[in-house]
Design a protein around this motif. Structure first.
Motif, PDB file in Angstrom:
ATOM      1  N   ASP A 110       0.769  -1.203   0.140  1.00 35.93           N
ATOM      2  CA  ASP A 110      -0.099   0.170  -0.005  1.00 35.93           C
ATOM      3  C   ASP A 110       0.848   1.355  -0.215  1.00 35.93           C
ATOM      4  OD1 ASP A 110       0.476  -1.416   2.715  1.00 35.93           O
ATOM      5  OD2 ASP A 110      -0.327   0.270   3.507  1.00 35.93           O
ATOM      6  N   GLY A 111       2.016   1.165   0.743  1.00 37.61           N
ATOM      7  CA  GLY A 111       3.044   2.425   0.637  1.00 37.61           C
ATOM      8  C   GLY A 111       3.552   2.461  -0.835  1.00 37.61           C
ATOM      9  N   GLU A 136      -0.713  -5.741  -1.735  1.00 33.93           N
ATOM     10  CA  GLU A 136      -0.791  -6.406  -0.456  1.00 33.93           C
ATOM     11  C   GLU A 136      -0.996  -5.419   0.630  1.00 33.93           C
ATOM     12  OE1 GLU A 136       2.490  -9.430  -0.362  1.00 33.93           O
ATOM     13  OE2 GLU A 136       1.429 -10.424  -2.082  1.00 33.93           O
ATOM     14  N   ASN A 138      -1.694  -3.571   3.874  1.00 35.59           N
ATOM     15  CA  ASN A 138      -1.706  -3.686   5.306  1.00 35.59           C
ATOM     16  C   ASN A 138      -2.001  -2.479   6.083  1.00 35.59           C
ATOM     17  OD1 ASN A 138       0.776  -2.647   5.099  1.00 35.59           O
ATOM     18  ND2 ASN A 138       1.858  -4.506   5.519  1.00 35.59           N
ATOM     19  N   CYS A 140      -0.222   0.079   6.461  1.00 35.79           N
ATOM     20  CA  CYS A 140       0.879   0.598   6.941  1.00 35.79           C
ATOM     21  C   CYS A 140       2.192   0.170   6.108  1.00 35.79           C
ATOM     22  CB  CYS A 140       1.051   0.317   8.266  1.00 35.79           C
ATOM     23  SG  CYS A 140       1.576  -1.577   8.610  1.00 35.79           S
ATOM     24  N   TYR A 141       3.316   0.981   6.571  1.00 43.17           N
ATOM     25  CA  TYR A 141       4.923   0.556   5.936  1.00 43.17           C
ATOM     26  C   TYR A 141       5.298  -0.604   7.020  1.00 43.17           C
ATOM     27  CZ  TYR A 141       5.012   5.068   3.534  1.00 43.17           C
ATOM     28  OH  TYR A 141       4.637   6.104   2.520  1.00 43.17           O
ATOM     29  N   GLY A 142       5.174  -1.705   6.483  1.00 45.92           N
ATOM     30  CA  GLY A 142       5.656  -2.724   7.446  1.00 45.92           C
ATOM     31  C   GLY A 142       7.073  -2.820   7.341  1.00 45.92           C
TER      32      GLY A 142
END
Ligand SMILES: Cc1ncc(C[n+]2csc(CCOP(=O)(O)OP(=O)(O)O)c2C)c(N)n1
Ligand code: SF4
Ligand SMILES: [Mg+2]
Lengths: 351, 649
Positions: A110-111, A136, A138, A140-142
């Motif tokens: 997403d980022g 993919e 989520n 947020c920035y995993g």
């Protein structure tokens, strides 16, 4: 279609081969245990096997992020390219014009898509570049440890229940994709394998930009109970709008027999997507304006609707529009690539 | 040590006395007009007519970043001695634009001629008494040649353009340019369906010529005469030459984003590709993509290079900035791609229509961490053609980004050249393994240095073999292209890349060196500075200074440069940027204490470099040295830049 544990029949234009299952697998994942991205990888492997995707003619291209690492974990017989943050679409576009026989799976986060890569994402959709574009998502920035992304919900909390609050509303990437011109747009959930599989199969056989916005929980930074991108919330709130089936190149007549309550969409290569409405039966997947209204309204109601949002199998894809010769550009001979001396002489005489 | 008193030979227009006639075929014309007024055709006609007389010539457009309304100048030079560089003193001025006329007149040398529109409000003749002024009734002459057409709504606009052709006739007659060549050039400028426009323009030029014959003295000082020494040569811009390089270099993917001064390169290339690389069934052996920005342009080129295409993109400095991240990746992941940088001045607004060599060292170090890029630097239009082809081959051979650094002067101005030679070598395909080769080898590791030259084997997507696939990544990787953070893997890779770069030196276009017997000073330059260098060396010779000259054609610099510098007491490094970028690069890379010998000479005001921009500072330095007794290496010579290059302007 997996015949047995060891051999998969793959079909490419002009040939059918059998490859071992391991051709579809990859290295062991180094992501966190329970990460949604791993579930997507596993569904993707099954989808590839099931449609008989030829790994030799498939490329895996990604941006940067935990999500973008996953191409190492599937299709090890396929060339892969972990490119730049937000720039997967341009690399995919270049590779696809270089070799028009390739199928491209693009993996992004997403980022990667909604933040740094929004421009390239939208331009790929606008061009209808034939790429299976997996987000993919989520929220947020995993990989950089949990910061907000542009799909983080309004009032979402940073990293934990009591974390800082997000005051800016998110992008709806399905809406952005449809607005930009993508021709196969779906939302799904990493935990809904039943729905994800046919959506992936359809995307793999669609000949244009196929965007799948897949909610994919980050167990490390965004999996607390109030997070709309957590396993529990998503499981509890997901509302699949259709029951989806993928039918591989069946003769028309057999699809016909499934008629009735079912909507059918014939894909580029002759496969079919079948849709039986579970809710929102009024939603027509081929109506672009309707799909956009549908998404805006469901977002306003705070619903988490999944399914195929929009499909248009007829719009020509970008590679086709290039009017290139049959032979991939990457395989042209000197004779095709360099005009003869008399051409240079004539041009020089004309200058 | 002999002490020579240096002075530059006065230029023709510099003579105090108007009647002392300068030699024929030493002409420079400056035309001041308004952008968008259609003067470009008139200027090209003048240039082509001179070219038709076989006199070496060049044309330079000094234009604004504007579509219509701002001042623009065209410089034409004709030189029997073959000088085609920019000239600072133009003895013939044509003023069509009142806005700049007074300023243009003030810049003239005594003895110059000035033709101006008789309908200017200001009487230019009052400005100076050492210039010969000719007010010309351009508008009435044009209207006479092209009387009003009541039915033609566009008449006024056409007339505005036709006026320009009148000055062609006036200047041609004043300077001895043959009217028959003017007519031929006009027909060339308005071919085919424009034949009617050609005839109107010919009438306008003839009206100007007739007026000049009746009103000008016969013995004006600045004349050209037929020379016929350029027969067979072509007048071409560097961008068009590079576009032909794209065509004959076998490029198959061209991506770009519009930016002056590189846009015309991509546009010409697209035209050539469509014309000459379309199969009988209408299908193309190429793809041209206008991307959404330079990031995407280079991303597409990198993706295409990775997948096996011969890919190329063209841009200018601001675009290079956006491309930097991909260049760093392509360097480490070892992906072939060619990037042409047609350099311009300053930041994204900057002076986009002015020339500069300010990107050269940036290109060489572009990327992150330890990057050294290969940069080819053409010094002529013929080299723009040849080096673009060479770059496409080198990218395959070396699996790395290859830059071609030209600039606005070379890229967008017209230069004379022998017709380009058809490439002799077949296309390079580099080290690519197909399924059959993989079968025979039985193993494949993407980043293993099998041949010991730092260049590894690669496979392309679409290779039907279980061993073929690998995962391309910018992350640390081992020889199998597997993820690795091991210090020894990272270092091994960097060392191999250094080995590859070192091996590349021998494959790059070698410097071209010339020596005057007995010369004590050396000169180093590159790119579009070359024509001015040729002339500057002649001017220096006339002042008693002999020189050696080494023209660099690629970075990293060849080892021969050390040998060249070793031959001279002092070596002037001439370049078109403020800080003497390549001079600094040489200082850090020459052997031993040779760096002490380098003196930087720079030109950086946006105009193309002229011979005087080189000779003036060098003569100043040489005077300083001749005042000292012994001048040998390491005697505390002033080492820093002689930034006098632009002081005279
Ligand atoms: C140009 C650039 N800026 C920043 C980064 C650092 N960075 C790496 S991954 C990432 C965010 C990834 O987030 P997302 O795409 O959502 O992937 P996830 O890890 O959540 O799967 C960032 C900002 C980078 N690699 N490159
Ligand atoms: S940090 Fe989050 S996104 Fe990254 S691997 Fe772990 S769970 Fe997945
Ligand atoms: Mg994310």
């Amino acid at each position: 279609m997996a015949r047995d544990d060891t051999a998969v029949l793959v079909e490419s234009p002009g040939r059918t081969t059998s490859l071992p299952t391991l051709a579809f697998q990859g290295l062991p994942s180094t992501l966190c245990k329970g990460c949604g991205h791993n579930s997507i990888t596993s569904a993707l492997i099954d989808a590839c096997k099931s449609v008989g995707l030829d790994p030799y003619y498939t490329i895996k291209i990604s941006g940067i992020g935990c999500s973008s690492k996953t191409p190492a974990y599937f299709l090890q017989y396929s060339h892969g390219f972990n490119a730049l943050h937000g720039r997967m679409p341009s690399v995919a576009t270049g590779a696809l014009v270089a070799n028009r026989t390739l199928t491209c799976i693009g993996v992004s986060g997403d980022g990667d898509t909604a933040n740094i890569g929004l421009g390239q994402f939208k331009h790929a959709c606008r061009r209808n570049v034939p790429v299976v574009y997996l987000i993919e998502n989520n929220g947020c920035y995993g990989l950089t440890k949990g910061q907000f992304s542009a799909t983080s919900d309004l009032h979402a909390h940073l990293r934990r229940e009591a974390g800082e609050e997000n005051v800016i509303p998110p992008f709806d990437l399905c809406l952005e994709a449809i607005a930009a011109g993508a021709t196969y747009v779906a939302r799904s959930f990493a935990g809904d394998r039943k729905q994800l599989l046919p959506l992936l199969k359809g995307a793999l056989r669609h000949g244009g930009t196929a965007v799948l916005d897949i909610i994919s929980p980050c167990v490390t930074f965004n999996d607390f109970s109030s997070s709309t991108k957590s396993w529990d919330w998503a499981k509890a709130h997901e509302e699949p709008i259709q029951e989806i089936g993928f039918v591989r190149q069946l003769p028309e007549i057999e699809v016909e027999q499934e008629a009735g309550t079912t909507t059918r969409v014939r894909l580029h290569d002759g496969s079919w997507i079948t849709l039986r409405a579970l809710s929102h039966s009024e939603h027509e997947v081929t109506n672009r304006a309707g799909a956009m209204r549908f998404l805006v309204e469901s977002q306003e109601r705070g619903e988490f609707l999944t399914g195929l949002m929009y499909v248009n199998p007829d719009r020509p894809d970008f590679v086709g529009l290039q009017e290139m010769c049959e032979t991939p550009l990457s395989q042209l001979s000197d004779g095709d690539l360099r005009p003869q001396p008399d051409v240079l002489r004539e041009i020089m005489a004309g200058i | 040590m002999p002490t020579v008193l240096y002075s530059v030979r006065p230029r023709s227009a510099g003579a105090d006395n108007v009647s002392s006639h300068p030699p024929v075929n030493d002409l420079a014309i400056r035309v001041g007009t308004v952008n968008g007024s259609g003067s470009q055709s008139a200027n090209l006609v003048l240039l082509r007519a001179i070219n038709g007389m076989g006199i070496p010539c060049s044309g330079k457009n000094v234009f604004p970043s504007n579509i219509e309304g701002l001042p623009t100048w065209f410089h034409i030079r004709a030189s029997g001695r073959g000088y085609v560089a920019h000239r600072l003193d133009t003895p013939v001025l044509v003023c069509m634009n009142e806005q700049t006329a007074a300023d243009d007149v003030r810049q003239l040398r005594p003895g110059s001629l000035c033709f101006f529109r008789s309908d200017f409000k200001e009487d230019l003749a009052k400005l100076r008494d050492d210039i010969t002024f000719f007010p010309v009734p351009f508008a009435p002459l044009a209207e006479e040649a092209f009387p009003p057409v009541p039915t033609d709504k566009g008449y006024r606009d056409k007339l505005r353009k036709v006026v320009n052709m009148v000055y062609v006739g006036v200047v041609a007659t004043a300077c001895g340019i043959e009217m028959e060549e003017v007519r031929t050039a006009i027909r060339r400028e308005f071919p085919g369906r424009k034949a009617k426009a050609a005839e109107i323009n010919i009438l306008a030029a003839e009206a100007g010529a007739a007026w000049a014959a009746a009103n000008l003295p016969m013995d004006l000082p600045f004349k050209v005469e037929r020379l016929d020494v350029t027969t067979g040569q072509v007048l071409i811009e560097g961008n068009k030459a590079a576009a032909l390089g794209v065509l004959f270099g076998g490029a198959s993917v061209l991506t770009w984003y519009p930016i002056t001064p590189s846009s015309s390169l991509a546009e010409y290339a697209e035209g050539y590709l469509k014309a000459h690389r379309t199969l009988p069934d209408g299908k193309r052996t190429f793809s041209v993509i206008q991307a959404e920005d330079e990031l995407a342009a280079v991303g597409m080129a990198v993706g295409a290079g990775w997948a096996g295409a011969r890919s190329i993109t063209a841009t200018s400095g601001p675009g290079i900035s956006l491309m930097t991240e991909f260049v760093g990746l392509a360097y480490f992941a070892e992906i072939p791609v060619v990037i042409v940088d047609v350099q311009r001045m300053g930041p994204s607004t900057g002076l986009p229509t002015r020339t500069n060599q300010g990107d050269v060292v940036k290109l060489h170090y572009l990327g992150h961490g330890d990057c050294r890029q290969i940069v080819l630097i053409p010094g002529s239009v013929a080299e723009c053609f040849a080096f673009t082809i060479e770059a496409l081959d080198l990218a395959q051979d070396l699996q790395t980004p290859i830059f071609v650094a030209t600039d606005l002067d070379l890229g967008m101005n017209l230069w004379l050249s022998e017709p380009f030679a058809y490439p002799e070598k077949p296309l390079s395909r580099g080290k690519v393994l197909d399924a059959k080769a993989l079968d025979e080898l039985g193993q494949f590791e993407r980043y293993r240095d099998v041949d010991g030259d730092g260049v590894c084997y690669r496979t392309l997507p679409g290779t039907e073999h279980p061993l073929a696939a690998y995962f391309t990544r910018g992350t640390g990787h081992n020889e199998k292209s597997g993820y690795s953070e091991r210090p020894e893997d990272w270092k091994r890779n960097l060392d191999r890349l250094a080995l590859k770069l070192n091996g590349a030196r021998a494959k790059l276009p070698a410097p071209v060196a010339e020596h005057d017997v007995g010369a004590k000073i050396g000169l180093i330059a590159y790119g579009s500075t070359h024509p001015a260098m040729t002339e500057a060396r002649d001017l220096l010779r006339e002042c008693g200074i002999l020189s050696g000259y080494c023209r660099l054609r690629a970075l990293p610099v060849s080892e021969e440069v050390s040998a060249f510098v070793g031959k001279y007491e002092r070596v002037y490094v001439v370049e078109q940027n403020r800080d003497g970028q390549v001079c600094s690069l040489l200082r850090s890379s020459l052997e031993g204490t040779l760096d002490d010998r380098l003196i930087s000479v720079t030109h950086y005001n946006g105009t193309p470099i002229a011979a005087e921009n080189i000779t003036n500072p060098i003569l100043n330095w040489e005077r300083t040295f001749s005042e000292h007794t012994t001048l040998t290496n390491g005697t505390g010579l002033p080492g820093e830049s002689a930034r006098g290059g632009d002081s005279s302007e």
